[in-house]
Design a protein around this motif. Sequence first.
Motif, PDB file in Angstrom:
ATOM      1  N   LEU A  17       0.844  -1.185   0.000  1.00  0.00           N
ATOM      2  CA  LEU A  17       0.000   0.000   0.000  1.00  0.00           C
ATOM      3  C   LEU A  17       0.884   1.242   0.000  1.00  0.00           C
ATOM      4  CD1 LEU A  17      -2.991   0.985   0.229  1.00  0.00           C
ATOM      5  CD2 LEU A  17      -2.598   1.130   2.702  1.00  0.00           C
ATOM      6  N   TYR A  18       0.552   2.199  -0.878  1.00  0.00           N
ATOM      7  CA  TYR A  18       1.345   3.418  -1.026  1.00  0.00           C
ATOM      8  C   TYR A  18       0.468   4.658  -0.877  1.00  0.00           C
ATOM      9  CZ  TYR A  18       5.183   0.633  -2.997  1.00  0.00           C
ATOM     10  OH  TYR A  18       6.195  -0.271  -3.187  1.00  0.00           O
ATOM     11  N   ASP A  19       1.040   5.674  -0.259  1.00  0.00           N
ATOM     12  CA  ASP A  19       0.472   7.026  -0.265  1.00  0.00           C
ATOM     13  C   ASP A  19       1.418   7.868  -1.105  1.00  0.00           C
ATOM     14  OD1 ASP A  19      -0.670   9.466   0.137  1.00  0.00           O
ATOM     15  OD2 ASP A  19      -0.394   9.512   2.310  1.00  0.00           O
ATOM     16  N   GLY A  20       1.068   8.054  -2.373  1.00  0.00           N
ATOM     17  CA  GLY A  20       2.007   8.670  -3.294  1.00  0.00           C
ATOM     18  C   GLY A  20       3.173   7.722  -3.522  1.00  0.00           C
ATOM     19  N   THR A  21       4.389   8.200  -3.239  1.00  0.00           N
ATOM     20  CA  THR A  21       5.571   7.346  -3.374  1.00  0.00           C
ATOM     21  C   THR A  21       5.966   6.675  -2.067  1.00  0.00           C
ATOM     22  OG1 THR A  21       7.015   9.243  -2.963  1.00  0.00           O
ATOM     23  CG2 THR A  21       6.461   8.755  -5.269  1.00  0.00           C
ATOM     24  N   GLN A  22       5.283   7.024  -0.968  1.00  0.00           N
ATOM     25  CA  GLN A  22       5.620   6.475   0.349  1.00  0.00           C
ATOM     26  C   GLN A  22       4.949   5.122   0.547  1.00  0.00           C
ATOM     27  OE1 GLN A  22       4.393   8.841   3.692  1.00  0.00           O
ATOM     28  NE2 GLN A  22       5.341   7.481   5.202  1.00  0.00           N
ATOM     29  N   ARG A  23       5.739   4.111   0.805  1.00  0.00           N
ATOM     30  CA  ARG A  23       5.202   2.774   1.066  1.00  0.00           C
ATOM     31  C   ARG A  23       4.757   2.686   2.516  1.00  0.00           C
ATOM     32  NH1 ARG A  23       7.770  -2.930  -1.005  1.00  0.00           N
ATOM     33  NH2 ARG A  23       7.018  -4.282   0.650  1.00  0.00           N
ATOM     34  N   LEU A  24       3.462   2.399   2.725  1.00  0.00           N
ATOM     35  CA  LEU A  24       2.893   2.369   4.069  1.00  0.00           C
ATOM     36  C   LEU A  24       2.963   0.997   4.714  1.00  0.00           C
ATOM     37  CD1 LEU A  24      -0.308   4.538   3.483  1.00  0.00           C
ATOM     38  CD2 LEU A  24       1.958   5.277   4.250  1.00  0.00           C
ATOM     39  N   GLY A  25       3.111  -0.038   3.915  1.00  0.00           N
ATOM     40  CA  GLY A  25       3.166  -1.381   4.467  1.00  0.00           C
ATOM     41  C   GLY A  25       3.037  -2.414   3.360  1.00  0.00           C
ATOM     42  N   ALA A  26       3.334  -3.664   3.713  1.00  0.00           N
ATOM     43  CA  ALA A  26       3.259  -4.750   2.740  1.00  0.00           C
ATOM     44  C   ALA A  26       3.058  -6.071   3.463  1.00  0.00           C
ATOM     45  CB  ALA A  26       4.531  -4.799   1.894  1.00  0.00           C
ATOM     46  N   CYS A  27       2.535  -7.043   2.732  1.00  0.00           N
ATOM     47  CA  CYS A  27       2.428  -8.405   3.253  1.00  0.00           C
ATOM     48  C   CYS A  27       2.601  -9.378   2.102  1.00  0.00           C
ATOM     49  CB  CYS A  27       1.105  -8.626   3.982  1.00  0.00           C
ATOM     50  SG  CYS A  27      -0.317  -8.878   2.915  1.00  0.00           S
ATOM     51  N   GLN A  28       2.984 -10.616   2.432  1.00  0.00           N
ATOM     52  CA  GLN A  28       3.199 -11.644   1.423  1.00  0.00           C
ATOM     53  C   GLN A  28       2.281 -12.832   1.677  1.00  0.00           C
ATOM     54  OE1 GLN A  28       7.450 -12.500   1.451  1.00  0.00           O
ATOM     55  NE2 GLN A  28       7.779 -11.014  -0.188  1.00  0.00           N
ATOM     56  N   TYR A  29       1.991 -13.548   0.591  1.00  0.00           N
ATOM     57  CA  TYR A  29       1.081 -14.692   0.687  1.00  0.00           C
ATOM     58  C   TYR A  29       1.434 -15.686  -0.418  1.00  0.00           C
ATOM     59  CZ  TYR A  29      -3.276 -17.383   0.608  1.00  0.00           C
ATOM     60  OH  TYR A  29      -4.198 -18.394   0.628  1.00  0.00           O
ATOM     61  N   ARG A  30       1.459 -16.963  -0.073  1.00  0.00           N
ATOM     62  CA  ARG A  30       1.690 -18.017  -1.053  1.00  0.00           C
ATOM     63  C   ARG A  30       0.365 -18.727  -1.328  1.00  0.00           C
ATOM     64  NH1 ARG A  30       6.463 -20.313  -2.420  1.00  0.00           N
ATOM     65  NH2 ARG A  30       7.425 -19.433  -0.536  1.00  0.00           N
ATOM     66  N   ALA A  31      -0.130 -18.598  -2.548  1.00  0.00           N
ATOM     67  CA  ALA A  31      -1.423 -19.181  -2.916  1.00  0.00           C
ATOM     68  C   ALA A  31      -1.234 -20.618  -3.386  1.00  0.00           C
ATOM     69  CB  ALA A  31      -2.079 -18.347  -4.012  1.00  0.00           C
ATOM     70  N   GLU A  32      -1.964 -21.516  -2.783  1.00  0.00           N
ATOM     71  CA  GLU A  32      -1.877 -22.926  -3.165  1.00  0.00           C
ATOM     72  C   GLU A  32      -2.718 -23.220  -4.410  1.00  0.00           C
ATOM     73  OE1 GLU A  32       0.164 -25.015  -1.815  1.00  0.00           O
ATOM     74  OE2 GLU A  32       0.832 -23.580  -0.284  1.00  0.00           O
ATOM     75  N   GLN A  33      -3.747 -22.396  -4.622  1.00  0.00           N
ATOM     76  CA  GLN A  33      -4.646 -22.575  -5.755  1.00  0.00           C
ATOM     77  C   GLN A  33      -4.711 -21.284  -6.568  1.00  0.00           C
ATOM     78  OE1 GLN A  33      -5.982 -25.509  -6.435  1.00  0.00           O
ATOM     79  NE2 GLN A  33      -5.170 -26.450  -4.562  1.00  0.00           N
ATOM     80  N   PRO A  34      -5.198 -21.346  -7.814  1.00  0.00           N
ATOM     81  CA  PRO A  34      -5.312 -20.127  -8.627  1.00  0.00           C
ATOM     82  C   PRO A  34      -6.190 -19.061  -7.975  1.00  0.00           C
ATOM     83  CG  PRO A  34      -5.525 -22.060 -10.017  1.00  0.00           C
ATOM     84  CD  PRO A  34      -5.528 -22.558  -8.601  1.00  0.00           C
ATOM     85  N   ASN A  35      -7.247 -19.470  -7.278  1.00  0.00           N
ATOM     86  CA  ASN A  35      -8.108 -18.523  -6.574  1.00  0.00           C
ATOM     87  C   ASN A  35      -7.657 -18.416  -5.118  1.00  0.00           C
ATOM     88  OD1 ASN A  35     -10.437 -17.906  -8.583  1.00  0.00           O
ATOM     89  ND2 ASN A  35     -10.205 -20.121  -8.671  1.00  0.00           N
TER      90      ASN A  35
END
Length: 322
Positions: A195-213
């Motif tokens: 998530l960004y406010d302009g060029t400032q990155r406010l946070g991030a998270c990662q996720y590994r999807a086992e299925q296409p959905n």
Amino acid sequence: MLRFRTGLNYGWRYTPDYSPKKSKNENFDTTLRPVDVPHNSGTSKYSYYTGEDESKIVQYSKLFVIPDEMEGKRIILHFDGVMSCAAVFINEKAAFAHKGGFTGFSEDITDLLTDSENKLTVIVDSTERADTPPYGAPVDFLSYGGIYRDVWIEGVPELYIKDTFIHPMLTEKGWKLDITGEIGGEGERKLTFALYDGTQRLGACQYRAEQPNYHVSWTVSAEITPWSPENPKLYTFKVSLSGGDELEYTIGFRQVRVDAQGFYLNNKRVKLIGINRMQNYAYEGFAMPASAQRADADLIKSLGFNAVRCARYPQSKYFVER
């Protein structure tokens, strides 16, 4: 990895008299009527119009080549709106079909393409079919016909982001993003959300999807400014996929509730001054370009309205995003 997109709105050939024989013609018939899309398949009168002229089956054809920038990529063909049933052919081979004129659709056409010129044919059925909304029951509005929104192709990696839906909601712990999506292709489905406010990155998270959905919930720890008509604060949401694909979305955060006392936006009571908006125009039906869609939004704002009822169906992205 940069995605490449090429518009296909211009240079179509059109016939209002569809026949299977014409659709099988291997040559590109330059005697047919030249048109561009958005295109209305009938001639809409200003008044005393019944819609009968557009209740028919028509054919659109177009020649196109794949740009050099898309070499080695999967090619996705997008239609933003066809009223109301579409059968799509690539180089005389059936590619896919779609029912419903109010939502966009797309498909991977890579395996049907040649290295040279390609022929795209679309058979459009705008008759009142009981198996296709809005028909099946009496309706009190016209639906017109034709390819009435944008058409384009997009070059994507072998593993790509197919769709994403982001739903912000306020919880006791702060703002949470409820994220659902779909991944196309085969490979390691490792996703990064930021998530960004302009060029400032406010946070991030990662996720590994086992299925296409997939479905992910992420509580944002950064301080968020809610969206309101007086302060329409927007943020950039990025989705990145292992393999290099990335998409950006513009989102806002707001809390809405309705009770016996009225409508509340971010816990503040707001008097709604609204208008009903439909997407049909005299003479052109639904087939209006981005400039007209944006002009409608600007006109509504200039008249002092703070709410719009998007009557009966999803409206043009150019209107909604204005």
